[in-house]
Write an enzyme that holds these catalytic residues in place. Structure first.
Site, PDB file in Angstrom:
ATOM      1  N   SER A 193      21.954  15.734 -31.352  1.00 30.31           N
ATOM      2  CA  SER A 193      22.404  15.200 -30.075  1.00 30.31           C
ATOM      3  C   SER A 193      21.445  15.604 -28.968  1.00 30.31           C
ATOM      4  CB  SER A 193      23.788  15.750 -29.738  1.00 30.31           C
ATOM      5  OG  SER A 193      23.707  17.137 -29.401  1.00 30.31           O
ATOM      6  N   ASP A 194      21.450  14.821 -27.905  1.00 25.58           N
ATOM      7  CA  ASP A 194      20.841  15.318 -26.681  1.00 25.58           C
ATOM      8  C   ASP A 194      21.711  16.463 -26.180  1.00 25.58           C
ATOM      9  OD1 ASP A 194      19.159  15.629 -24.508  1.00 25.58           O
ATOM     10  OD2 ASP A 194      19.085  13.492 -24.049  1.00 25.58           O
ATOM     11  N   TRP A 195      21.145  17.281 -25.334  1.00 28.89           N
ATOM     12  CA  TRP A 195      21.802  18.530 -24.944  1.00 28.89           C
ATOM     13  C   TRP A 195      23.087  18.259 -24.147  1.00 28.89           C
ATOM     14  CZ3 TRP A 195      18.152  18.946 -27.994  1.00 28.89           C
ATOM     15  CH2 TRP A 195      17.648  20.170 -28.451  1.00 28.89           C
TER      16      TRP A 195
END
Length: 669
Positions: free
Chosen positions: A222-224
């Site tokens: 995932s993106d952060w």
């Protein structure tokens, strides 16, 4: 170290493995497994560490030209070189995986992260991403292709739904990732936004396309802080959540115990994460730093030299002659560290402490160059925002009146282009536009240099100046590159990887629907030049455009065919007295399609160096995809029988050669 398999891990260890270790690491269970370190870095490594006071600091690293500038080189060798150099930066900072490249298509000219992305054209974006990944991974460091997908605006990016039809997804927004997957990236990152209502981290359908059709065999993370439900993301095929979120993890464990996610689904993710941990260490075996910092800085300068685009050169005012009486203006001529780049997760702390174009020009041209700031940017009191302010206009005007040539350095930088928010408009800040107009009124022999990460509306002042150079966000050796180009030591060879519209109202997205929750991609396939081909009056500088100190002629077009493959060859002649390089572009259009198709689309290009007065034979190979469209009815790519045209030219609007061919019964006749 023993090589563990999924069967060797407990259920609790598997679940924990999928939730990362802090901000930048995967779980190692106290050394039981190899730990993988990741770090930001599409345009230079941004490695964060704790100092002796316990404070988080960003370590200095080489600042390379932005992805958008790299794309203006149209040179996959430059992309590979940049990737190789970034791998060396990673070795020095003990980083296993670089979080780059970003391959999102530049749909919207105001997107705050456009400087991190390559192009409005998916083929150009994909090929550059592929070469970048090959460069990074050839040196044993892993790459991460991001952000999958349709992350084309920063506004409300955690919730905004990008509403896109299936054919447009396939032909435009998936294509850079499809091409990038050919380089076998060890990882990929999902985006923040929703795609047709589904969060990107839960995009099971899209992940299935990546793995089952594009051959992606790496780890998806995932993106952060993009994950809402760790269970939903894992079921979709998102293997690691970054960073560790205790609340999400506890719910994940609870869902597992209550049967909301199966053992098979957990094992599939865990197996990919385990494979990544061992794969990274195996890739690095026997490798290490190859280039010194100085060699990497030299590579950054080479890329910058090829990336800058000469947009206007009326009367041949450039190159500057030795001993020229020049005056320089604008704070970008002596920029602060953060003025030659955008802000956010890709912001790099460069090694260079002082930037000074004036001093470089003085050394090259001889003599003293008067300089005046004219404008600067600073904090607006009582807010978190920045603004541009005027400074000492009378002094600057006197310099302009007595100089033969004015060099005005203008641009955007951190206050304007950044992750988390979008640009307000396409124009330069008002203080800069006013300075350009005032100085050019005194002396029209004016050269404007633009430092920006995306297209600029030049309509207010473009006709008042003699030359315009688009320097982009050019990295920490960018001013050295610019000086060499302005003075003719190096010839311009960059071309625009995105269209410069006449103004925002003329862009294809200006009239599309968006609100706080939804952005509808109602322009469909007509992204960038595909739209401007039907609305040529709306484009000031077309896709693929760029001037040179050389001039080139095109001739002798030949197309040799075999089935649905075609080899396009032609001759490029340098008809000037200056050695130069030309980016020749090959487009294909169907003459009478049975479905809607753009008038033409980029299907290949070649960048060739040609000596003055000499000729070079160029060749571009096309396969069946050059003639195909994605058929939603057939769930696959389709080539219809019909008449097609192959165009060869110096830009999307400057087509020099044309060949007509016919496809019948699935082959070219």
């Amino acid at each position: 170290m023993k090589k563990y398999t999924v069967k060797d891990l407990s259920a609790e260890e598997k679940l924990r493995l999928l939730c990362s270790n802090g901000f930048w690491y995967t779980m190692d269970f106290d050394g039981k497994l190899p730990s993988v370190s990741v770090s930001d870095g599409p345009v230079g490594l941004r490695a964060e560490r704790k100092n002796e006071k316990g404070e988080t600091v960003t370590l200095p690293s080489v600042s390379y030209p932005s992805a958008q500038s790299l794309a203006n080189t149209w040179n996959t060798d430059c992309a590979k070189l940049m990737g190789e150099c970034l791998a060396d930066d990673c070795y020095e900072k003990q980083v296993d995986i670089l979080l780059g490249p970003g391959a999102n298509v530049k749909r919207h000219p105001l997107n705050g992260r456009n400087f991190e992305y390559y192009s409005e054209d998916p083929l150009l974006a994909g090929e550059l991403a592929k070469s970048y990944i090959e460069g990074v991974q050839s040196r044993g460091i892993g790459a991460c292709l991001k952000h999958f997908c349709c992350n084309n605006l920063e506004y409300n990016r955690f919730e905004q739904s990008s509403e896109v039809d299936e054919r447009t997804l396939r032909e435009i927004y998936y294509l850079p990732f499809e091409i990038g997957c050919k380089a076998k990236p060890v990882s990929m990152m999902s985006a923040y936004n929703r795609i047709n209502g589904r969060y990107a981290s839960e995009n099971k359908k899209g992940f299935g396309v990546l793995r089952n059709e594009f051959g992606f065999d790496g780890v998806m993370y995932s993106d952060w802080e993009a994950v809402r439900s760790r269970t939903a993301a894992a079921k979709a095929g998102c293997d690691i959540e970054f960073p560790f979120n205790e609340e999400n993890y506890n719910q994940f464990v609870k869902d597992y115990k209550e049967g909301r996610i199966s053992q098979e689904e957990v094992d599939a993710c865990a197996e990919r994460v385990l494979r990544l941990a061992y794969r990274c260490k195996e890739m690095q075996s026997g490798k290490g730093v190859k280039r010194t910092v100085e060699e990497r800085l030299a590579a950054a300068q080479k890329i910058a030299e090829e990336s800058m685009v000469l947009l206007k050169n009326e009367g041949g005012i450039l190159p500057l002659k030795k001993g020229a009486n020049v005056a320089a203006f604008g704070c970008f001529a002596k920029p602060e560290k953060d003025m030659l780049a955008g802000d956010g997760s890709s912001k790099v702390v460069p090694f260079t402490e002082k930037f000074d174009l004036v001093k470089l020009l003085e050394s090259e041209l001889g003599g003293q160059i008067p300089y005046e700031t004219m404008y600067y940017y600073g904090k607006v009191l009582g807010t978190n925002g920045y603004a541009h302010f005027a400074a000492k206009p009378h002094k600057g005007k006197n310099y302009a009146a007595t100089a033969d040539i004015n060099i005005i350095c203008a641009g955007t930088g951190v206050p304007v282009e950044a992750e988390s928010f979008d640009r307000f408009d396409m124009r330069l800040p008002a203080a800069q536009e006013r300075a350009i107009i005032d100085l050019a009124a005194i002396n029209p022999d004016t050269v404007v240099v633009l430092f920006a990460g995306s297209s600029i509306d030049v309509s207010v002042w473009e006709d008042k100046v003699k030359a315009i150079v688009y320097a982009g966000f050019c990295g920490e050796r960018g001013l050295e590159a610019l000086c060499s180009l302005l003075c003719g030591k190096v010839n311009f060879s960059g071309k625009l990887s995105e269209t410069f519209a006449t103004d925002y109202a003329s862009t294809p997205v200006a009239s599309t629907h968006y609100d706080t929750a939804v952005t509808r991609y109602t322009e469909g396939l007509d992204v960038g030049y595909r739209y401007y081909d039907r609305h040529p009056q709306a484009a000031r500088y077309p896709f693929g455009f760029g001037l040179s100190y050389s001039q080139f002629g095109y001739s002798d077009l030949k197309v040799n065919c075999d089935g649905l493959n075609a080899e396009v060859s032609f001759e490029i002649k340098n008809i000037s007295s200056v050695d130069g390089s030309e980016v020749a572009q090959v487009y294909v259009g169907e003459c009478s399609p049975v479905v809607y198709r753009p008038l033409k689309e980029l299907k290949g290009w070649v960048k060739v160096a040609v000596k003055a007065g000499k000729s070079v034979k160029a060749c571009v190979k096309l396969d069946s995809r050059a003639f195909a469209y994605y058929s939603v009815a057939d769930d696959g790519w389709r080539v219809n029988d019909g008449v097609y045209r192959i165009y060869v030219g110096a830009s999307s609007r400057d087509l020099r050669l044309c060949h007509t061919l016919t496809i019948k019964d699935g082959k070219i006749i």
